[in-house]
Scaffold this motif. Structure first.
Motif, PDB file in Angstrom:
ATOM      1  N   LEU A  20       3.416 -46.958 -13.738  1.00  0.00           N
ATOM      2  CA  LEU A  20       2.195 -47.639 -13.308  1.00  0.00           C
ATOM      3  C   LEU A  20       1.079 -47.475 -14.345  1.00  0.00           C
ATOM      4  N   GLN A  21       0.997 -46.271 -14.928  1.00  0.00           N
ATOM      5  CA  GLN A  21      -0.011 -46.043 -15.967  1.00  0.00           C
ATOM      6  C   GLN A  21       0.208 -46.991 -17.136  1.00  0.00           C
ATOM      7  N   PHE A  23       1.808 -49.710 -17.152  1.00  0.00           N
ATOM      8  CA  PHE A  23       1.543 -51.075 -16.715  1.00  0.00           C
ATOM      9  C   PHE A  23       0.038 -51.375 -16.742  1.00  0.00           C
ATOM     10  N   ALA A  24      -0.732 -50.401 -16.256  1.00  0.00           N
ATOM     11  CA  ALA A  24      -2.186 -50.572 -16.258  1.00  0.00           C
ATOM     12  C   ALA A  24      -2.723 -50.714 -17.676  1.00  0.00           C
ATOM     13  N   ILE A  25      -2.198 -49.863 -18.555  1.00  0.00           N
ATOM     14  CA  ILE A  25      -2.663 -49.914 -19.944  1.00  0.00           C
ATOM     15  C   ILE A  25      -2.302 -51.263 -20.568  1.00  0.00           C
ATOM     16  N   LEU A  27      -1.877 -54.084 -19.049  1.00  0.00           N
ATOM     17  CA  LEU A  27      -2.799 -55.087 -18.509  1.00  0.00           C
ATOM     18  C   LEU A  27      -4.149 -55.003 -19.199  1.00  0.00           C
ATOM     19  N   LEU A  28      -4.577 -53.752 -19.399  1.00  0.00           N
ATOM     20  CA  LEU A  28      -5.879 -53.544 -20.030  1.00  0.00           C
ATOM     21  C   LEU A  28      -5.896 -54.115 -21.437  1.00  0.00           C
ATOM     22  N   HIS A  35      -9.393 -53.045 -26.539  1.00  0.00           N
ATOM     23  CA  HIS A  35      -8.259 -52.199 -26.211  1.00  0.00           C
ATOM     24  C   HIS A  35      -6.995 -52.672 -26.902  1.00  0.00           C
TER      25      HIS A  35
ATOM     26  N   PHE B  58      -2.604 -48.435  -7.250  1.00  0.00           N
ATOM     27  CA  PHE B  58      -2.524 -49.392  -8.351  1.00  0.00           C
ATOM     28  C   PHE B  58      -3.065 -50.756  -7.923  1.00  0.00           C
ATOM     29  N   THR B  71      -8.826 -56.057 -16.579  1.00  0.00           N
ATOM     30  CA  THR B  71      -7.579 -55.780 -15.862  1.00  0.00           C
ATOM     31  C   THR B  71      -6.978 -54.456 -16.314  1.00  0.00           C
ATOM     32  N   GLY B  72      -6.742 -53.561 -15.340  1.00  0.00           N
ATOM     33  CA  GLY B  72      -6.068 -52.315 -15.668  1.00  0.00           C
ATOM     34  C   GLY B  72      -6.987 -51.153 -15.926  1.00  0.00           C
ATOM     35  N   VAL B  79      -4.287 -44.702 -10.195  1.00  0.00           N
ATOM     36  CA  VAL B  79      -2.908 -44.218 -10.121  1.00  0.00           C
ATOM     37  C   VAL B  79      -2.864 -42.730 -10.459  1.00  0.00           C
ATOM     38  N   LEU B 136     -11.790 -45.028 -25.396  1.00  0.00           N
ATOM     39  CA  LEU B 136     -10.626 -44.765 -26.228  1.00  0.00           C
ATOM     40  C   LEU B 136     -10.887 -43.686 -27.273  1.00  0.00           C
TER      41      LEU B 136
END
Lengths: 283, 177
Positions: A20-21, A23-25, A27-28, A35, B58, B71-72, B79, B136
């Motif tokens: 999930l992490q 996946f989130a990254i 997406l980000l 990013h 999530f 997004t994300g 999460v 970051l």
């Protein structure tokens, strides 16, 4: 395989967390340019390092192919060098332009042409030189070849731009020579041993030979002009059973480093040879 | 009201609160961004499956992200705290009995001190991770820490207010339910 399933089952929570992490990254990175740039930069840094090492490793396997390509490239570039292009040969024109009859009414007998030596052997029993001048530039079979220090050989083959010269250091080489002192003629040969020593046979024992005497081409030779240096007498072998000396002659030409030679054309060579080789009919 | 319906309504309310009220607040200070939405994850029931917890977190984070256009960005910290939550609860809950008698974490079910620790730690972790993946880099670490701590403080304040305003009854689970 079973263990892998056990592993996945045991850490399923953690793995799904990671998933999930990630996946989130992902997406980000897809939504934000900053990013995306950061992660692309980071990943390409890593993959770039790995790729570099891998290609370093791989380059060893293609070294021979690379060498071949480089050699080809070198040859191609060297062919472009200015030093490879020789100036158009005007020397032939200069020589043949002069009339065969000079102003004092004498006929020209010998024509001289320069040539570069592009191939040479001294270690064989049958040694040849290769000259960068062929039939297109006026080389004919049988022409004498003379170096700056002394005679070298005789042309035996010509192609359009290259000619092949039978060196004096050839088992079948025969050149008529004489002692400069008293014009006692003999025949220069090579015994195949020492590239700096020739043999002069059939010199009459009436000749008063001493070590160091000069040996020059004789007046009897069809292709060589007379009185060109052949060498100096190195030793005298007296054969009691014959009337002739056998003389060891140190060559005047250093065959190891001959670079430029002259080709000499006797304009009456063919005529002389034809007459000499005609069988006597009225004997 | 069943737990499922209650949580679905909460889901919507927290998103609306965060997106249309707190995100519209003009910047108070460079250190302070008001965040309270993740309280939803802290309030989810004890009994929920860990995988399902993370999946809900999530989706929750992602639905917030869809409004904010990054997004994300919030999904990842959500999460993370959903992953850490069960460990922390396992440490803070002294007996198994509480977990069985109360449906969700709260000051009543856990006691004030463990609950404060639970909320405070997860809030801090959430903000730390959020700011980290937003920037970051740590950059000036003091500024980074100041931002995290400032945001954590304002979040905790809002959570405290929320606890006072919406006094959850801490429903005692019975066999009948």
């Amino acid at each position: 395989m079973k263990n892998i399933f056990f592993f996945i089952r045991r850490y399923f929570t953690f793995l799904s967390f990671l998933l999930l992490q990630v996946f989130a990254i992902i997406l980000l990175t897809r939504s934000s340019k900053a990013h995306e740039a950061f992660f692309t930069d980071a990943t390409s840094e890593l993959t770039g390092k790995l790729n570099k090492r891998y290609s370093n490793l791989r380059s060893y396997f293609s070294l021979s192919e690379t060498n071949r390509q480089l050699a080809e490239e070198n040859t191609r570039l060297k062919n472009l060098l200015a030093s490879n292009n020789i100036a158009p040969d005007s020397s032939r024109v200069m020589y043949t332009d002069t009339t065969h009859v000079d102003s004092s009414g004498r006929y020209r007998k010998f024509t001289w042409l320069p040539a570069r030596v592009i191939g040479n052997t001294v270690t064989l029993q049958t040694n040849f030189l290769t000259l960068e001048r062929g039939s297109n530039q006026g080389v004919k079979k049988g022409m004498a070849v003379i170096g700056p220090q002394g005679i070298v050989g005789v042309v035996v083959e010509t192609s359009s731009n290259i000619s092949k010269v039978m060196s004096l250091l050839h088992r079948n080489s025969r050149v008529s020579a004489m002692l400069k002192k008293d014009n006692n003629a003999g025949s220069i040969e090579w015994d195949g041993n020492d590239p700096s020593i020739l043999t002069l046979r059939n010199v009459s024992k009436s000749a008063k030979v001493v070590k160091g005497d000069s040996v020059v081409t004789s007046t009897y030779s069809a292709n060589f002009p007379s009185h060109l240096m052949v060498g100096t007498v190195a030793s005298i072998v007296e054969d009691p059973s014959s009337n002739f000396y056998t003389l060891k002659v140190k060559t005047a030409t250093n065959f190891f480093n001959v670079q430029y030679v002259y080709l000499v054309e006797n304009t009456r060579y063919a005529e002389q040879l034809q007459l000499e080789n005609t069988p006597m009919t009225n004997q | 009201m069943s737990s499922l319906v209650k949580n679905i309504i909460r889901f919507i309310l927290f998103i609306i609160l965060q997106v249309f009220i707190l995100n519209e607040v003009p910047p108070l200070h460079r250190f302070i961004v008001p965040y309270i939405y993740f309280l939803y994850i802290l309030w989810l029931p004890f009994t929920i499956n860990r995988i399902a917890l993370m999946a809900i977190a999530f989706i929750f984070g992602l639905s917030l992200d869809f409004f904010s256009g990054t997004t994300g960005l919030h999904a990842a910290p959500c999460v993370l705290i959903a992953y850490i939550r069960p460990f922390l609860l396992g440490l803070l809950l002294p007996q198994e009995t509480i977990e069985q008698s109360y449906s969700e974490p709260g000051s009543k079910s856990m006691g004030w001190a463990p609950y404060s620790l639970y909320v405070g730690l997860l809030t801090f972790i959430h903000h730390f991770y959020l700011v980290l993946i937003e920037w970051l880099q740590f950059g000036d670490f003091l500024y980074f820490l100041g931002k995290v701590l400032g945001t954590t403080a304002i979040s905790l304040l809002m959570i405290f207010l929320a606890e006072l305003l919406f006094l959850r009854k801490g429903k005692y689970r019975t066999n009948a339910a």
